[in-house]
Design an enzyme around this catalytic site. Structure first.
Site, PDB file in Angstrom:
ATOM      1  N   ASP A 122       0.862  -1.183   0.000  1.00 44.53           N
ATOM      2  CA  ASP A 122       0.000   0.000   0.000  1.00 44.53           C
ATOM      3  C   ASP A 122       0.894   1.227   0.000  1.00 44.53           C
ATOM      4  O   ASP A 122       1.995   1.208   0.566  1.00 44.53           O
ATOM      5  CB  ASP A 122      -0.909   0.019   1.222  1.00 44.53           C
ATOM      6  CG  ASP A 122      -2.068  -0.965   1.127  1.00 44.53           C
ATOM      7  OD1 ASP A 122      -2.423  -1.360   0.003  1.00 44.53           O
ATOM      8  OD2 ASP A 122      -2.625  -1.326   2.179  1.00 44.53           O
ATOM      9  N   ASP A 140      -7.089  -1.421  -4.513  1.00 47.47           N
ATOM     10  CA  ASP A 140      -8.161  -0.972  -3.613  1.00 47.47           C
ATOM     11  C   ASP A 140      -9.026   0.085  -4.289  1.00 47.47           C
ATOM     12  O   ASP A 140     -10.251   0.090  -4.135  1.00 47.47           O
ATOM     13  CB  ASP A 140      -7.576  -0.392  -2.320  1.00 47.47           C
ATOM     14  CG  ASP A 140      -6.799  -1.404  -1.501  1.00 47.47           C
ATOM     15  OD1 ASP A 140      -7.094  -2.609  -1.602  1.00 47.47           O
ATOM     16  OD2 ASP A 140      -5.882  -0.982  -0.772  1.00 47.47           O
TER      17      ASP A 140
END
Length: 178
Positions: A122, A140
């Site tokens: 991330d 995401d």
């Protein structure tokens, strides 16, 4: 509208969307892995938007940490269901199918990381005043935008069904339901 009829490459338009999300996600994660140290931060737009290299062993936004095999199993079920649905309904509602393509690409992107490394890269971080939004990635984003399109399609479909029911009642001389 989205090239769902006929033969050739455009016939698989929704899979191309999934592939696009997957490739962009994969490339950006590899750039972050190779160019940034873990927890390194690069300001993009002041403190509002920064690139922050972290690893996430949970689901979106860091929930349910250390549940690798649960996420792998769930993702396999979700990906199978999406592929089945897209294949059976290629000529269906474009907004729904674009949303499913985005979710598919994002799910496969995060699945690959989880299956191979046990964690997801991330790196996108946004701060709104004193609130720091959970760090996320392109996969995401694809999933969230896809779910948003699926919900929008559901809302518009319900609205159209209600309008058609109302029009049919008026045509039959009945009072529309309010």
């Amino acid at each position: 509208m989205f090239g769902t009829r006929g033969s050739g490459v455009l016939r698989f338009y929704y899979y191309w969307i999934a592939l696009f999300v997957f490739v962009i996600d994969y490339v950006t994660k590899k750039v972050i892995e190779n160019k940034l140290e873990l927890h390194e931060i690069i300001p993009v737009i002041g403190d509002f938007f920064v690139i922050t290299s972290i690893r996430n062993r949970g689901a979106a936004f860091g929930i349910l940490q250390e549940q690798r095999f649960f996420f792998i199993a769930i993702t396999l079920v979700v990906v199978s269901a999406i592929v089945w649905y897209i294949h059976r309904n290629r000529n269906g509602r474009p907004l729904l199918l674009v949303g499913l393509g985005l979710v598919l690409g994002g799910a496969v992107g995060n699945f690959l990381d989880r299956a191979l490394y046990g964690e997801v890269v991330d790196f996108l971080q946004f701060t709104f005043g004193s609130y720091v939004f959970p760090i996320f990635n392109i996969a995401d984003t694809g999933i969230c935008v896809g779910v948003g399109l699926i919900l929008l399609d559901s809302f518009l479909s319900m609205k159209n069904e209600n309008q058609e029911t109302s029009d049919t009642r008026e045509h039959d001389g009945q009072q529309p339901i309010q």
